[in-house]
Design a protein around this motif. Structure first.
Motif, PDB file in Angstrom:
ATOM      1  N   VAL A  99       0.832  -1.211   0.000  1.00 40.08           N
ATOM      2  CA  VAL A  99       0.000   0.000   0.000  1.00 40.08           C
ATOM      3  C   VAL A  99       0.867   1.261   0.000  1.00 40.08           C
ATOM      4  CG1 VAL A  99      -1.696   1.319   1.337  1.00 40.08           C
ATOM      5  CG2 VAL A  99      -1.914  -1.165   1.143  1.00 40.08           C
ATOM      6  N   LEU A 100       2.012   1.188   0.657  1.00 40.82           N
ATOM      7  CA  LEU A 100       2.852   2.375   0.815  1.00 40.82           C
ATOM      8  C   LEU A 100       3.547   2.782  -0.478  1.00 40.82           C
ATOM      9  CD1 LEU A 100       4.747   1.849   4.202  1.00 40.82           C
ATOM     10  CD2 LEU A 100       3.135   3.672   3.664  1.00 40.82           C
ATOM     11  N   LYS A 101       3.532   4.095  -0.741  1.00 41.08           N
ATOM     12  CA  LYS A 101       4.437   4.626  -1.761  1.00 41.08           C
ATOM     13  C   LYS A 101       5.838   4.527  -1.159  1.00 41.08           C
ATOM     14  CE  LYS A 101       5.444   8.682  -4.607  1.00 41.08           C
ATOM     15  NZ  LYS A 101       6.891   8.731  -4.283  1.00 41.08           N
ATOM     16  N   GLN A 102       6.720   3.858  -1.866  1.00 37.29           N
ATOM     17  CA  GLN A 102       7.987   3.477  -1.253  1.00 37.29           C
ATOM     18  C   GLN A 102       8.963   4.652  -1.113  1.00 37.29           C
ATOM     19  OE1 GLN A 102       8.925   0.320   0.047  1.00 37.29           O
ATOM     20  NE2 GLN A 102       6.686   0.198  -0.051  1.00 37.29           N
ATOM     21  N   PRO A 103       9.429   4.903   0.117  1.00 34.99           N
ATOM     22  CA  PRO A 103      10.429   5.952   0.318  1.00 34.99           C
ATOM     23  C   PRO A 103      11.833   5.434   0.015  1.00 34.99           C
ATOM     24  CG  PRO A 103       9.905   4.950   2.415  1.00 34.99           C
ATOM     25  CD  PRO A 103       9.026   4.272   1.388  1.00 34.99           C
ATOM     26  N   TYR A 104      12.764   6.346  -0.097  1.00 32.21           N
ATOM     27  CA  TYR A 104      14.188   6.011  -0.158  1.00 32.21           C
ATOM     28  C   TYR A 104      14.622   5.812   1.294  1.00 32.21           C
ATOM     29  CZ  TYR A 104      19.012   6.326  -2.016  1.00 32.21           C
ATOM     30  OH  TYR A 104      20.305   6.073  -2.409  1.00 32.21           O
ATOM     31  N   ILE A 105      15.231   4.667   1.593  1.00 29.31           N
ATOM     32  CA  ILE A 105      15.552   4.328   2.979  1.00 29.31           C
ATOM     33  C   ILE A 105      17.058   4.362   3.212  1.00 29.31           C
ATOM     34  CG2 ILE A 105      15.401   2.596   4.794  1.00 29.31           C
ATOM     35  CD1 ILE A 105      12.872   1.536   3.484  1.00 29.31           C
ATOM     36  N   ILE A 106      17.446   5.175   4.194  1.00 29.45           N
ATOM     37  CA  ILE A 106      18.840   5.241   4.634  1.00 29.45           C
ATOM     38  C   ILE A 106      18.888   4.751   6.077  1.00 29.45           C
ATOM     39  CG2 ILE A 106      20.828   6.717   5.092  1.00 29.45           C
ATOM     40  CD1 ILE A 106      19.659   8.695   3.026  1.00 29.45           C
ATOM     41  N   LEU A 107      19.577   3.642   6.316  1.00 34.73           N
ATOM     42  CA  LEU A 107      19.800   3.208   7.690  1.00 34.73           C
ATOM     43  C   LEU A 107      21.107   3.832   8.168  1.00 34.73           C
ATOM     44  CD1 LEU A 107      18.636  -0.524   7.790  1.00 34.73           C
ATOM     45  CD2 LEU A 107      17.389   1.562   8.363  1.00 34.73           C
ATOM     46  N   HIS A 108      21.007   4.495   9.313  1.00 35.74           N
ATOM     47  CA  HIS A 108      22.072   5.370   9.806  1.00 35.74           C
ATOM     48  C   HIS A 108      22.453   4.862  11.182  1.00 35.74           C
ATOM     49  CE1 HIS A 108      23.476   9.673  10.850  1.00 35.74           C
ATOM     50  NE2 HIS A 108      24.287   9.176   9.936  1.00 35.74           N
ATOM     51  N   THR A 109      23.652   4.327  11.343  1.00 31.77           N
ATOM     52  CA  THR A 109      23.956   3.610  12.569  1.00 31.77           C
ATOM     53  C   THR A 109      25.332   3.930  13.129  1.00 31.77           C
ATOM     54  OG1 THR A 109      24.265   1.375  13.478  1.00 31.77           O
ATOM     55  CG2 THR A 109      24.731   1.673  11.141  1.00 31.77           C
ATOM     56  N   SER A 110      25.449   3.845  14.448  1.00 34.35           N
ATOM     57  CA  SER A 110      26.750   4.022  15.093  1.00 34.35           C
ATOM     58  C   SER A 110      27.614   2.781  14.948  1.00 34.35           C
ATOM     59  CB  SER A 110      26.570   4.351  16.581  1.00 34.35           C
ATOM     60  OG  SER A 110      25.891   3.304  17.237  1.00 34.35           O
TER      61      SER A 110
ATOM     62  N   ASN B 203      21.111  -3.729   3.455  1.00 31.56           N
ATOM     63  CA  ASN B 203      20.716  -3.834   2.050  1.00 31.56           C
ATOM     64  C   ASN B 203      19.802  -5.031   1.813  1.00 31.56           C
ATOM     65  OD1 ASN B 203      24.017  -2.752   1.414  1.00 31.56           O
ATOM     66  ND2 ASN B 203      22.204  -1.537   0.982  1.00 31.56           N
ATOM     67  N   GLN B 204      20.026  -6.109   2.543  1.00 28.69           N
ATOM     68  CA  GLN B 204      19.198  -7.309   2.373  1.00 28.69           C
ATOM     69  C   GLN B 204      17.747  -7.067   2.773  1.00 28.69           C
ATOM     70  OE1 GLN B 204      20.876 -10.940   4.067  1.00 28.69           O
ATOM     71  NE2 GLN B 204      22.927 -10.069   3.898  1.00 28.69           N
ATOM     72  N   VAL B 205      17.515  -6.189   3.737  1.00 28.48           N
ATOM     73  CA  VAL B 205      16.134  -5.937   4.180  1.00 28.48           C
ATOM     74  C   VAL B 205      15.488  -4.783   3.414  1.00 28.48           C
ATOM     75  CG1 VAL B 205      16.477  -6.902   6.479  1.00 28.48           C
ATOM     76  CG2 VAL B 205      16.877  -4.454   6.112  1.00 28.48           C
ATOM     77  N   GLY B 206      16.170  -4.265   2.398  1.00 34.00           N
ATOM     78  CA  GLY B 206      15.525  -3.293   1.528  1.00 34.00           C
ATOM     79  C   GLY B 206      15.980  -1.866   1.642  1.00 34.00           C
ATOM     80  N   ALA B 207      16.956  -1.584   2.499  1.00 30.85           N
ATOM     81  CA  ALA B 207      17.458  -0.216   2.591  1.00 30.85           C
ATOM     82  C   ALA B 207      18.241   0.136   1.324  1.00 30.85           C
ATOM     83  CB  ALA B 207      18.350  -0.059   3.819  1.00 30.85           C
ATOM     84  N   ASN B 208      18.091   1.381   0.889  1.00 28.91           N
ATOM     85  CA  ASN B 208      18.847   1.828  -0.279  1.00 28.91           C
ATOM     86  C   ASN B 208      20.306   2.076   0.053  1.00 28.91           C
ATOM     87  OD1 ASN B 208      15.870   3.096  -0.592  1.00 28.91           O
ATOM     88  ND2 ASN B 208      16.677   2.539  -2.592  1.00 28.91           N
ATOM     89  N   GLU B 209      20.535   2.587   1.276  1.00 28.59           N
ATOM     90  CA  GLU B 209      21.897   2.875   1.706  1.00 28.59           C
ATOM     91  C   GLU B 209      22.016   2.606   3.197  1.00 28.59           C
ATOM     92  OE1 GLU B 209      24.041   6.257   0.281  1.00 28.59           O
ATOM     93  OE2 GLU B 209      22.390   6.880  -1.017  1.00 28.59           O
ATOM     94  N   ALA B 210      23.244   2.389   3.642  1.00 25.35           N
ATOM     95  CA  ALA B 210      23.525   2.251   5.063  1.00 25.35           C
ATOM     96  C   ALA B 210      24.787   3.045   5.364  1.00 25.35           C
ATOM     97  CB  ALA B 210      23.702   0.792   5.438  1.00 25.35           C
ATOM     98  N   LEU B 211      24.682   3.983   6.300  1.00 28.71           N
ATOM     99  CA  LEU B 211      25.784   4.881   6.616  1.00 28.71           C
ATOM    100  C   LEU B 211      26.184   4.744   8.078  1.00 28.71           C
ATOM    101  CD1 LEU B 211      24.471   8.192   4.966  1.00 28.71           C
ATOM    102  CD2 LEU B 211      25.898   6.419   3.907  1.00 28.71           C
ATOM    103  N   THR B 212      27.475   4.906   8.331  1.00 28.73           N
ATOM    104  CA  THR B 212      27.968   4.940   9.704  1.00 28.73           C
ATOM    105  C   THR B 212      27.936   6.381  10.203  1.00 28.73           C
ATOM    106  OG1 THR B 212      29.410   3.037   9.288  1.00 28.73           O
ATOM    107  CG2 THR B 212      29.917   4.395  11.197  1.00 28.73           C
ATOM    108  N   LYS B 213      27.345   6.584  11.392  1.00 26.23           N
ATOM    109  CA  LYS B 213      27.301   7.923  11.983  1.00 26.23           C
ATOM    110  C   LYS B 213      28.708   8.396  12.337  1.00 26.23           C
ATOM    111  CE  LYS B 213      22.960   6.865  14.396  1.00 26.23           C
ATOM    112  NZ  LYS B 213      22.367   6.589  15.719  1.00 26.23           N
TER     113      LYS B 213
END
Length: 294
Positions: free
Chosen positions: A245-256, A267-277
């Motif tokens: 149902v959702l219009k898909q956003p761009y997902i950035i997972l941002h983690t320490s 990336n496996q769960v669908g995030a577009n990017e993953a960045l280290t804080k």
């Protein structure tokens, strides 16, 4: 939800004062050492016990008990203490603790948010029941900000007028359970007058996503922490991707977490990017990529 989004998290349990247990994610831990003499640092924060040589580099070591308000370790207690070498927010930091207990596996859904009555200065991000004992999950980001207040200073990122206007047009949602991390995120966007929504947990974030979608103004860009009580960042990302149902956003997972394993799983769960804080320039340019994904 599919089991693909479910990943048990390992926690290292340790003691600071008496028998009370604290926890920290093992992905933050580089090594656990028996206590050894430290090199004192002049003019340092009172909680900084000194430095240690670790793999050829001088690493600052913080007395974690003193940093969060407990009595500092005595010279006698140091004889049986441990030093946790951590990798957090792109830097190696050592923490002296009274005793390391064990490593356990848990699901972040079992972690409860700390009571609001504890206030903003509580150095914990969640509570977990382990065989009848309450484990407090340490907010390492807040602790470091308390010892090194200059680390909170916002970076001055240069954006063109077109880039600024591009981000201002987006519906941006920020999600992080750490007060320090939220401040860093908000300060960067506030400095550029970029509007956004912010929440402290994945469950609220999912409600916002669904509500905004229903109102016809779907979230364009989701920036979320990974380690959070309740619905963690992995499950939030997968839950969004699994919702037709959702219009898909761009997902950035941002983690320490400075870990290739955690970033690849994002990336496996669908995030577009993953960045280290935390790198403001890197984050804003990732958001710009989200504004015009190829």
């Amino acid at each position: 939800m599919s089991s693909k989004a479910k990943q048990t998290q390992k926690l290292l349990l340790f003691r600071l004062s008496g028998t009370r247990l604290f926890g920290i994610g093992t992905l933050k831990i580089r090594e656990i050492l028996t206590f050894r003499p430290l090199t004192k640092l002049p003019h340092s924060h009172s909680a900084v016990a000194g430095t240690i040589s670790f793999r050829g580099a001088a690493v600052p070591v913080i007395d974690m008990a003193a940093a969060v308000g407990y009595p500092a370790l005595t010279s006698e207690e140091l004889k049986t203490a441990s030093i946790m070498i951590t990798d957090v927010q792109r830097q190696e930091i050592g923490f002296v603790v009274r005793g390391v207990q064990q490593i356990i596996e848990t699901d972040w859904k079992k972690v409860q948010a700390p009571p609001k009555a504890l206030g903003d200065r509580a150095f914990i991000t969640g509570l977990l029941d382990v065989e009848g004992d309450t484990v407090q999950l340490m907010d390492v980001e807040l602790l470091l900000a308390n010892v090194y207040p200059n680390s909170l200073d916002s970076q001055n990122v240069v954006l063109t007028d077109v880039q600024s206007e591009t981000l201002k047009a987006l519906n941006i949602l920020l999600v992080d359970d750490s007060r320090v991390a939220r401040k860093q995120l908000c300060d960067v966007l506030d400095a550029k007058d970029i509007p956004y929504q912010v929440t402290t947990n994945g469950d609220d974030a999912l409600r916002i996503l669904l509500n905004d979608n229903e109102l016809g103004r779907p979230v364009d860009l989701l920036v979320s922490d990974i380690e959070m009580p309740g619905l963690d960042g992995y499950e939030l990302a997968f839950g969004v991707r699994d919702n037709a149902v959702l219009k898909q956003p761009y997902i950035i997972l941002h983690t320490s977490l400075n870990s290739e394993m955690s970033l690849s799983y994002a990336n496996q769960v669908g995030a577009n990017e993953a960045l280290t804080k935390f790198d403001a320039d890197e984050l804003l340019h990732a958001m710009l990529r989200g504004a015009s994904p190829t």
